[in-house]
Design a protein around this motif. Structure first.
Motif, PDB file in Angstrom:
ATOM      1  N   ALA A   1       0.829  -1.205   0.000  1.00 49.37           N
ATOM      2  CA  ALA A   1       0.000   0.000   0.000  1.00 49.37           C
ATOM      3  C   ALA A   1       0.865   1.258   0.000  1.00 49.37           C
ATOM      4  O   ALA A   1       0.572   2.232  -0.709  1.00 49.37           O
ATOM      5  CB  ALA A   1      -0.933  -0.002   1.208  1.00 49.37           C
ATOM      6  N   GLY A   2       1.937   1.241   0.789  1.00 48.41           N
ATOM      7  CA  GLY A   2       2.831   2.392   0.797  1.00 48.41           C
ATOM      8  C   GLY A   2       3.485   2.609  -0.550  1.00 48.41           C
ATOM      9  O   GLY A   2       3.598   3.739  -1.035  1.00 48.41           O
ATOM     10  N   ALA A   3       3.897   1.510  -1.190  1.00 50.97           N
ATOM     11  CA  ALA A   3       4.570   1.617  -2.487  1.00 50.97           C
ATOM     12  C   ALA A   3       3.643   2.179  -3.553  1.00 50.97           C
ATOM     13  O   ALA A   3       4.028   3.060  -4.334  1.00 50.97           O
ATOM     14  CB  ALA A   3       5.093   0.247  -2.910  1.00 50.97           C
ATOM     15  N   VAL A   4       2.400   1.697  -3.594  1.00 53.40           N
ATOM     16  CA  VAL A   4       1.489   2.168  -4.643  1.00 53.40           C
ATOM     17  C   VAL A   4       1.022   3.594  -4.355  1.00 53.40           C
ATOM     18  O   VAL A   4       0.812   4.389  -5.285  1.00 53.40           O
ATOM     19  CB  VAL A   4       0.301   1.199  -4.817  1.00 53.40           C
ATOM     20  N   THR A   5       0.900   3.965  -3.072  1.00 53.78           N
ATOM     21  CA  THR A   5       0.533   5.340  -2.749  1.00 53.78           C
ATOM     22  C   THR A   5       1.639   6.312  -3.150  1.00 53.78           C
ATOM     23  O   THR A   5       1.377   7.405  -3.653  1.00 53.78           O
ATOM     24  CB  THR A   5       0.217   5.482  -1.252  1.00 53.78           C
ATOM     25  N   VAL A   6       2.891   5.913  -2.941  1.00 54.12           N
ATOM     26  CA  VAL A   6       4.005   6.740  -3.402  1.00 54.12           C
ATOM     27  C   VAL A   6       3.949   6.898  -4.920  1.00 54.12           C
ATOM     28  O   VAL A   6       4.182   7.991  -5.448  1.00 54.12           O
ATOM     29  CB  VAL A   6       5.351   6.137  -2.954  1.00 54.12           C
ATOM     30  N   GLU A   7       3.641   5.829  -5.638  1.00 54.96           N
ATOM     31  CA  GLU A   7       3.569   5.895  -7.103  1.00 54.96           C
ATOM     32  C   GLU A   7       2.546   6.923  -7.564  1.00 54.96           C
ATOM     33  O   GLU A   7       2.837   7.769  -8.426  1.00 54.96           O
ATOM     34  CB  GLU A   7       3.209   4.521  -7.675  1.00 54.96           C
ATOM     35  N   VAL A   8       1.311   6.876  -7.035  1.00 54.35           N
ATOM     36  CA  VAL A   8       0.277   7.801  -7.497  1.00 54.35           C
ATOM     37  C   VAL A   8       0.552   9.214  -6.990  1.00 54.35           C
ATOM     38  O   VAL A   8       0.241  10.193  -7.686  1.00 54.35           O
ATOM     39  CB  VAL A   8      -1.130   7.328  -7.097  1.00 54.35           C
ATOM     40  N   SER A   9       1.167   9.338  -5.821  1.00 55.23           N
ATOM     41  CA  SER A   9       1.507  10.666  -5.310  1.00 55.23           C
ATOM     42  C   SER A   9       2.582  11.314  -6.176  1.00 55.23           C
ATOM     43  O   SER A   9       2.502  12.504  -6.513  1.00 55.23           O
ATOM     44  CB  SER A   9       1.992  10.567  -3.856  1.00 55.23           C
ATOM     45  N   ARG A  10       3.583  10.527  -6.542  1.00 52.46           N
ATOM     46  CA  ARG A  10       4.648  11.031  -7.409  1.00 52.46           C
ATOM     47  C   ARG A  10       4.089  11.439  -8.777  1.00 52.46           C
ATOM     48  O   ARG A  10       4.478  12.472  -9.339  1.00 52.46           O
ATOM     49  CB  ARG A  10       5.730   9.969  -7.561  1.00 52.46           C
ATOM     50  N   ALA A  11       3.165  10.646  -9.301  1.00 51.61           N
ATOM     51  CA  ALA A  11       2.556  10.969 -10.599  1.00 51.61           C
ATOM     52  C   ALA A  11       1.755  12.262 -10.515  1.00 51.61           C
ATOM     53  O   ALA A  11       1.771  13.077 -11.452  1.00 51.61           O
ATOM     54  CB  ALA A  11       1.670   9.816 -11.056  1.00 51.61           C
ATOM     55  N   ALA A  12       1.049  12.479  -9.401  1.00 55.90           N
ATOM     56  CA  ALA A  12       0.284  13.710  -9.237  1.00 55.90           C
ATOM     57  C   ALA A  12       1.200  14.922  -9.202  1.00 55.90           C
ATOM     58  O   ALA A  12       0.931  15.957  -9.839  1.00 55.90           O
ATOM     59  CB  ALA A  12      -0.556  13.638  -7.960  1.00 55.90           C
ATOM     60  N   LEU A  13       2.302  14.814  -8.482  1.00 52.52           N
ATOM     61  CA  LEU A  13       3.264  15.915  -8.437  1.00 52.52           C
ATOM     62  C   LEU A  13       3.865  16.169  -9.817  1.00 52.52           C
ATOM     63  O   LEU A  13       4.033  17.327 -10.227  1.00 52.52           O
ATOM     64  CB  LEU A  13       4.367  15.599  -7.426  1.00 52.52           C
TER      65      LEU A  13
END
Length: 292
Positions: A234-246
């Motif tokens: 969950a942490g890994a995929v949340t980082v992925e979508v957060s990075r994409a949003a930025l």
């Protein structure tokens, strides 16, 4: 402050023209109405049902100070109000006879309105939702990162996505029909989804991201099947979508958690999310006699 300082309309374009600047002035706290209004603007007035959504704005000195909306599902959503403002709104809605099943807002606002509504109508508030709003500070990938990679979902993933959204909804107590025919009308549609996959390509977690509005992106939902939890997915995929949003230009990335879940709250703080405010929902459909 008079109750008639509240102005109601069913015209989303007129409402946005008058209240849009106010909503964009606090994109983090206003992320939910901004996202909802964008869906209505792009999909049409029936995006949430056949009955029209009712919008209200509080004006004082020529400026919008607060807003509310009520979707066809009967839920009232409010931006921050003082106790006096909450009371004038309760008086206005009670006089108009506008029915609704509940209210959601930041904790102090929701509680002030629920109390005012009970005084005027006898409807006893029962808390039925609690959420904590987080805003991303400095994104900090987890250590160690679990083996695998993020992958944006495509059409071939739709059945898998719907199944996981059904499981997520069941986990959080949402009553919703999610299938091919009903998908477009759910809150899960129109998001951009990412899977976290193991090295052999097996999806083990997912996260969705709402379209960017006023520079903010809300991450929702984040889901890992129960038998795969506790492995960092969950942490890994949340980082992925957060990075994409930025990377897409978001100035604010936000998400809601259940404050009663210490695991998820600790996880989001480890990867850089900072708590902003607690939000509360009350069911207001019960009268005082029923509640007793």
């Amino acid at each position: 402050m008079r109750p008639d300082d509240w102005h109601l309309t069913e015209d989303v374009d007129d409402f946005l023209a008058r209240a849009g600047d106010f909503l964009r002035s606090r994109p983090v706290m206003h992320n939910t109405p901004l996202t909802m209004l964008e869906k209505l603007r792009t999909r049409g007035a029936d995006a949430y049902g056949v009955e029209a959504t009712v919008f209200g704005r509080l004006e004082s000195g020529g400026e919008v100070r607060a807003i509310f909306y009520r979707t066809p599902r009967g839920r009232l959503t409010l931006t921050t109000l003082s106790p006096e403002q909450a009371d004038t709104l309760a008086a206005h809605l009670a006089a108009l006879g506008h029915p609704f099943s509940g209210v959601t807002a930041d904790h102090d606002t929701a509680t002030a309105f629920a109390d005012a509504w009970q005084r005027r109508t006898g409807a006893a508030p029962v808390r039925d939702w609690w959420g904590r709003l987080y805003r991303l500070g400095t994104l900090t990938p987890p250590e160690p990162v679990p083996a695998g990679r993020g992958r944006i979902l495509g059409e071939r993933d739709h059945e898998h996505l719907m199944r996981w959204c059904r499981e997520f909804a069941a986990d959080v107590g949402e009553v919703v029909s999610i299938g091919a025919a009903s998908w477009a009308g759910t809150r899960f549609a129109e998001k951009r989804y990412t899977f976290w996959e193991t090295p052999d390509g097996t999806p083990v977690s997912m996260a969705g991201a709402n379209p960017m509005v006023a520079g903010q992106v809300r991450v929702d939902p984040v889901y890992t099947p129960a038998h795969l939890r506790g492995r960092g997915y969950a942490g890994a995929v949340t980082v992925e979508v957060s990075r994409a949003a930025l990377a897409a230009g978001a100035t604010d990335v936000v998400l809601f958690t259940n404050p009663a879940n210490p695991t998820s709250n600790a996880l989001y703080q480890r990867i850089g999310y900072v708590p902003v405010a607690d939000f509360t929902g009350y069911n207001l459909s019960c009268n005082a006699a029923e509640a007793g």
